[in-house]
Enzyme design. Structure first.
Site, PDB file in Angstrom:
ATOM      1  N   HIS A 156      -4.685 -17.108  -4.566  1.00 58.56           N
ATOM      2  CA  HIS A 156      -5.553 -16.315  -3.698  1.00 58.56           C
ATOM      3  C   HIS A 156      -6.835 -17.037  -3.306  1.00 58.56           C
ATOM      4  O   HIS A 156      -7.620 -16.499  -2.533  1.00 58.56           O
ATOM      5  CB  HIS A 156      -5.883 -14.994  -4.392  1.00 58.56           C
ATOM      6  CG  HIS A 156      -6.721 -15.218  -5.625  1.00 58.56           C
ATOM      7  ND1 HIS A 156      -6.233 -15.855  -6.750  1.00 58.56           N
ATOM      8  CD2 HIS A 156      -8.017 -14.927  -5.901  1.00 58.56           C
ATOM      9  CE1 HIS A 156      -7.203 -15.936  -7.658  1.00 58.56           C
ATOM     10  NE2 HIS A 156      -8.290 -15.374  -7.165  1.00 58.56           N
ATOM     11  N   ASP A 157      -7.085 -18.218  -3.868  1.00 59.41           N
ATOM     12  CA  ASP A 157      -8.281 -18.995  -3.526  1.00 59.41           C
ATOM     13  C   ASP A 157      -7.958 -20.211  -2.662  1.00 59.41           C
ATOM     14  O   ASP A 157      -8.856 -20.989  -2.343  1.00 59.41           O
ATOM     15  CB  ASP A 157      -8.964 -19.511  -4.806  1.00 59.41           C
ATOM     16  CG  ASP A 157      -9.523 -18.407  -5.680  1.00 59.41           C
ATOM     17  OD1 ASP A 157      -9.912 -17.357  -5.144  1.00 59.41           O
ATOM     18  OD2 ASP A 157      -9.576 -18.608  -6.914  1.00 59.41           O
ATOM     19  N   ASN A 182      -0.390   4.529  -0.294  1.00 62.12           N
ATOM     20  CA  ASN A 182      -1.015   5.786   0.131  1.00 62.12           C
ATOM     21  C   ASN A 182      -1.647   5.735   1.519  1.00 62.12           C
ATOM     22  O   ASN A 182      -2.372   6.654   1.917  1.00 62.12           O
ATOM     23  CB  ASN A 182      -2.037   6.267  -0.910  1.00 62.12           C
ATOM     24  CG  ASN A 182      -3.213   5.297  -1.023  1.00 62.12           C
ATOM     25  OD1 ASN A 182      -3.260   4.284  -0.313  1.00 62.12           O
ATOM     26  ND2 ASN A 182      -4.156   5.604  -1.893  1.00 62.12           N
ATOM     27  N   ASP A 240      -4.048   3.998   2.811  1.00 65.71           N
ATOM     28  CA  ASP A 240      -5.481   3.733   3.056  1.00 65.71           C
ATOM     29  C   ASP A 240      -5.741   2.289   3.479  1.00 65.71           C
ATOM     30  O   ASP A 240      -6.882   1.876   3.653  1.00 65.71           O
ATOM     31  CB  ASP A 240      -6.327   4.111   1.828  1.00 65.71           C
ATOM     32  CG  ASP A 240      -6.065   3.190   0.630  1.00 65.71           C
ATOM     33  OD1 ASP A 240      -5.162   2.329   0.707  1.00 65.71           O
ATOM     34  OD2 ASP A 240      -6.768   3.342  -0.390  1.00 65.71           O
ATOM     35  N   ASP A 251     -10.427 -15.951 -15.946  1.00 70.97           N
ATOM     36  CA  ASP A 251     -11.174 -16.464 -14.795  1.00 70.97           C
ATOM     37  C   ASP A 251     -12.279 -17.426 -15.236  1.00 70.97           C
ATOM     38  O   ASP A 251     -13.070 -17.093 -16.124  1.00 70.97           O
ATOM     39  CB  ASP A 251     -11.792 -15.251 -14.077  1.00 70.97           C
ATOM     40  CG  ASP A 251     -12.314 -15.576 -12.700  1.00 70.97           C
ATOM     41  OD1 ASP A 251     -11.504 -15.925 -11.828  1.00 70.97           O
ATOM     42  OD2 ASP A 251     -13.543 -15.470 -12.486  1.00 70.97           O
ATOM     43  N   GLU A 274      -8.185 -20.418 -16.514  1.00 69.64           N
ATOM     44  CA  GLU A 274      -8.507 -21.011 -15.206  1.00 69.64           C
ATOM     45  C   GLU A 274      -9.767 -21.842 -15.376  1.00 69.64           C
ATOM     46  O   GLU A 274     -10.795 -21.326 -15.811  1.00 69.64           O
ATOM     47  CB  GLU A 274      -8.741 -19.931 -14.144  1.00 69.64           C
ATOM     48  CG  GLU A 274      -8.823 -20.536 -12.752  1.00 69.64           C
ATOM     49  CD  GLU A 274      -9.877 -19.923 -11.848  1.00 69.64           C
ATOM     50  OE1 GLU A 274      -9.768 -20.089 -10.627  1.00 69.64           O
ATOM     51  OE2 GLU A 274     -10.843 -19.298 -12.345  1.00 69.64           O
ATOM     52  N   ASP A 298      -1.994  -1.133  -3.690  1.00 65.38           N
ATOM     53  CA  ASP A 298      -2.326  -0.344  -4.881  1.00 65.38           C
ATOM     54  C   ASP A 298      -1.194  -0.403  -5.903  1.00 65.38           C
ATOM     55  O   ASP A 298      -0.147  -1.023  -5.668  1.00 65.38           O
ATOM     56  CB  ASP A 298      -2.644   1.111  -4.477  1.00 65.38           C
ATOM     57  CG  ASP A 298      -1.582   1.694  -3.560  1.00 65.38           C
ATOM     58  OD1 ASP A 298      -0.388   1.350  -3.741  1.00 65.38           O
ATOM     59  OD2 ASP A 298      -1.931   2.486  -2.651  1.00 65.38           O
ATOM     60  N   ASP A 326       0.852  -1.199   0.000  1.00 68.44           N
ATOM     61  CA  ASP A 326       0.000   0.000   0.000  1.00 68.44           C
ATOM     62  C   ASP A 326       0.884   1.243   0.000  1.00 68.44           C
ATOM     63  O   ASP A 326       1.701   1.425   0.896  1.00 68.44           O
ATOM     64  CB  ASP A 326      -0.888  -0.035   1.263  1.00 68.44           C
ATOM     65  CG  ASP A 326      -1.692   1.245   1.436  1.00 68.44           C
ATOM     66  OD1 ASP A 326      -1.928   1.930   0.427  1.00 68.44           O
ATOM     67  OD2 ASP A 326      -2.070   1.546   2.588  1.00 68.44           O
ATOM     68  N   ASP A 362      -5.924 -10.085 -15.335  1.00 66.42           N
ATOM     69  CA  ASP A 362      -6.986 -11.043 -15.066  1.00 66.42           C
ATOM     70  C   ASP A 362      -8.157 -10.657 -15.954  1.00 66.42           C
ATOM     71  O   ASP A 362      -8.505  -9.480 -16.051  1.00 66.42           O
ATOM     72  CB  ASP A 362      -7.388 -10.964 -13.589  1.00 66.42           C
ATOM     73  CG  ASP A 362      -7.702 -12.314 -12.991  1.00 66.42           C
ATOM     74  OD1 ASP A 362      -8.539 -13.020 -13.577  1.00 66.42           O
ATOM     75  OD2 ASP A 362      -7.132 -12.644 -11.941  1.00 66.42           O
TER      76      ASP A 362
HETATM   77  O1  TEU Z   1     -12.205 -18.764  -8.920  1.00 71.10           O
HETATM   78  C1  TEU Z   1     -12.891 -19.821  -9.460  1.00 71.10           C
HETATM   79  C2  TEU Z   1     -13.116 -21.004  -8.593  1.00 71.10           C
HETATM   80  O2  TEU Z   1     -13.890 -21.864  -8.973  1.00 71.10           O
HETATM   81  C3  TEU Z   1     -12.497 -21.185  -7.299  1.00 71.10           C
HETATM   82  O3  TEU Z   1     -11.201 -21.091  -7.117  1.00 71.10           O
HETATM   83  C4  TEU Z   1     -13.364 -20.526  -6.281  1.00 71.10           C
HETATM   84  O4  TEU Z   1     -12.972 -19.279  -5.864  1.00 71.10           O
HETATM   85  C5  TEU Z   1     -13.397 -21.387  -5.088  1.00 71.10           C
HETATM   86  O5  TEU Z   1     -13.218 -22.679  -5.450  1.00 71.10           O
HETATM   87  C6  TEU Z   1     -14.714 -21.302  -4.448  1.00 71.10           C
HETATM   88  O6  TEU Z   1     -14.795 -22.410  -3.617  1.00 71.10           O
HETATM   89  C7  TEU Z   1     -12.151 -17.583  -9.624  1.00 71.10           C
HETATM   90  C8  TEU Z   1     -11.329 -16.561  -8.871  1.00 71.10           C
HETATM   91  O7  TEU Z   1     -10.006 -17.023  -8.791  1.00 71.10           O
HETATM   92  C9  TEU Z   1     -11.963 -16.326  -7.540  1.00 71.10           C
HETATM   93  O8  TEU Z   1     -11.196 -15.495  -6.713  1.00 71.10           O
HETATM   94  C10 TEU Z   1     -13.322 -15.719  -7.792  1.00 71.10           C
HETATM   95  O9  TEU Z   1     -14.011 -15.580  -6.575  1.00 71.10           O
HETATM   96  C11 TEU Z   1     -14.152 -16.581  -8.728  1.00 71.10           C
HETATM   97  O10 TEU Z   1     -13.441 -17.037  -9.867  1.00 71.10           O
HETATM   98  C12 TEU Z   1     -15.305 -15.766  -9.273  1.00 71.10           C
HETATM   99  O11 TEU Z   1     -14.834 -14.785 -10.146  1.00 71.10           O
END
Ligand code: TEU
Length: 550
Positions: free
Chosen positions: A327-328, A29, A31, A205, A254, A35, A27, A104
């Site tokens: 991130h998931d 700035n 907040d 995505d 993905e 960013d 970050d 993305d």
């Molecule tokens: O994720 C798709 C997806 O099916 C998973 O990784 C999901 O977030 C997770 O399994 C739910 O249980 C993508 C993105 O990476 C994710 O961050 C988004 O939330 C999702 O699509 C919707 O755009």
């Protein structure tokens, strides 16, 4: 992408991708939200690591219901992150350092605040009505039993026009209707504008969800099946967006639920669809079919079997992405390794095994210093819509809150979304303000500054050497893969072969010393890289990994 050259010459076979989740990266700035200025200030960190490509999770204008995966304007940067002018600066600075920048692309759905949806919902005869998926209810309820990935039905009744719209994710993420050629025109035009601006490709995505037919059961969710038009859509995208300029680009689909056979079709060299897929099989083995929050014991034999099937299945055609976290997903060292006593050893073992497979490795921000799960113990600490909705739903249905919190502590997506730990100082050096999500409690010990000063126990330095190996040795990028000792419960061993060049990787996926089965290291050659400074050829220390070359 390569249009005419054989697959093996594609630059991305030798590349390593680094994923930035912008709101948690840095970050600038104060907040409390990461960013573009923060990313710009850390580009040397990435250049020193040696990565080739940076993938940014979404930075477009968004109400942030799903942290930017709900987009209300594809053509602008959300003010949370910066401006288009600052984006252009970032892109130029990335290119100056010899790296590429991938955006993305979230086009299975938009935000419900996107002007397209605002119009679409305004009346049944609006010209954009058919840009989304609207259906009449059935017997006073949803059109069918499809469920949202974020709990509850995948249909919402819009009272104004009395019809339901489809949302495979949150109600604020209505699905676009890809059958409508106007939708495809608009998406392809937008993609072309980003490429004209200079971006180097897209991570797409849930791109296999854009073509929907019948129902299938995915865990407890009933989802549409991937329709056969998916290949037409991707080939049309290739023709209208990538053709003629694809050699320098990278396209990644993905694709939750995709099989090895599907992946061969999506990424076959002559098919003109995508460069590589991001698949989920190997990260779905440690929870039940019924629910991703229902944790099963980790089984190394199953993991090896899955990854080896993908290695073999795509050996002659197609290409895969390699990852243990994003991130998931929970933090990889907490999920698969030992984030306590053997954090350095297990983080570097995971990195070595992943980066020595065939495919393009993805490093998720913070993994290069072995960041761990968040350690949250109260529901108030969670921000993720999936975690918050899941907790509310199952607790309302009678689940024990303490048990659900334990499951979240292991499985929640927020484990990977806490701020990157840069320094031992206040808020881990992430922000001078109050971070949007709590910093993990171990930041005084685990942070970039401390790791980079750790000499031969620096995880960052180890990653740097691994990435360099992929750049230097064709056998790392392209060598044929063979799994050894498939049934061994704690040994992960394989070879990579290209001509006379052979690598042998042996890793001890456990906290106990391991006697190597006789013959495994016979004629192994020279020691190339490993996470212990002394070794012998017959045993592996806890979480020890070693690569030989002959
Ligand atoms: O994720 C798709 C997806 O099916 C998973 O990784 C999901 O977030 C997770 O399994 C739910 O249980 C993508 C993105 O990476 C994710 O961050 C988004 O939330 C999702 O699509 C919707 O755009």
């Amino acid at each position: 992408m390569t249009e005419t050259a054989p697959e093996s010459t594609a630059w991305w076979t030798r590349a390593v991708v680094y994923q930035i989740y912008p709101r948690s990266f840095a970050d600038s700035n104060g907040d409390g939200v990461g960013d573009l200025g923060g990313i710009r200030s850390k580009l040397d960190h990435l250049a020193e690591l040696g990565v080739d490509v940076i993938w940014l999770s979404p930075i477009y204008r968004s109400p942030q219901a799903d942290n930017g995966y709900d987009i209300s304007d594809y053509e602008d940067i959300d003010p949370l992150f910066g401006t288009l002018a600052e984006f252009d600066l970032l892109l130029a600075e990335v290119h100056e350092r010899g790296m590429k920048l991938v955006m993305d692309l979230v086009v299975n759905h938009t935000s419900d605040e996107h002007p397209w949806f605002v119009e679409s919902r305004s009346s049944r005869d609006n010209p954009k009505r058919d840009w989304y998926i609207w259906r009449d209810g059935k017997d006073g309820a949803e059109p069918n039993g499809w469920t949202s990935a974020f709990s509850g039905p995948a249909w919402d009744l819009d009272p104004q026009t009395g019809q339901y719209y489809l949302h495979l994710f949150a109600a604020k993420q209505p699905d676009l209707n890809w059958q409508n050629p106007e939708v495809r025109d608009a998406v392809f035009a937008m993609m072309n504008r980003w490429l004209d601006r200079g971006v180097d490709g897209f991570r797409m995505d849930v791109i296999n969800f854009i073509a929907k037919t019948e129902s299938e059961l995915v865990g407890t969710s009933i989802r549409p099946t991937m329709g056969p038009q998916i290949h037409d859509y991707l080939q049309e995208m290739h023709r209208r967006v990538f053709a003629g300029r694809d050699a320098e680009l990278i396209t990644v689909g993905e694709m939750p639920g995709v099989t090895v056979d599907d992946a061969g079709l999506f990424t076959g060299a002559d098919r003109k669809e995508l460069d590589m897929v991001f698949q989920f099989e190997h990260v779905g083995l440690d929870h039940s079919e019924a629910s991703k929050f229902d944790n099963l014991p980790f089984d190394l034999v199953a993991l090896k079997r899955s990854l080896a099937r993908w290695q073999t299945g795509l050996a002659s055609t197609g290409w895969n992405s390699l990852y243990f976290g994003n991130h998931d997903q929970p933090r990889s060292v907490s999920r698969f390794g030992d984030d306590g006593r053997y954090r350095y050893e297990s983080a570097t073992l995971l990195a070595t095994i992943l980066h020595l497979h065939r495919g393009t490795p993805y490093i998720y921000q913070g993994d290069e210093i072995g960041m761990t799960n968040a350690g949250f113990t109260a529901i108030e600490q969670y921000e993720d819509i999936e975690s918050v909705n899941h907790y509310a739903e199952v607790v309302a249905a009678g689940a024990d809150p303490a048990t659900v919190l334990e499951q979240l502590a292991f499985r929640s997506r927020d484990n990977a979304r806490t701020p990157v730990q840069w320094t031992p100082g206040a808020e881990a050096g992430f922000t001078t303000g109050h971070p949007w999500i709590e910093v993990t409690g171990n930041a005084d010990r685990i942070n970039v500054e401390t790791d980079r000063a750790a000499g031969d126990r620096s995880i960052f330095d180890y990653y740097r050497r691994l990435i360099a190996l992929r750049h230097e040795l064709p056998v790392v990028a392209l060598g044929e893969f063979a799994l050894l000792e498939p049934e061994h419960p704690t040994l992960y061993a394989f070879t990579r072969t290209r001509g006379d060049d052979r690598l042998l990787v042996v890793g001890n996926w456990s906290g106990e010393p391991l006697d190597l089965p006789a013959g495994v290291t016979a004629d192994a050659g020279e020691h190339l890289i490993g996470n212990y400074t002394e070794w012998n050829d017959t045993t592996l220390e806890p979480w020890e990994v070693r690569v030989y070359r002959r």
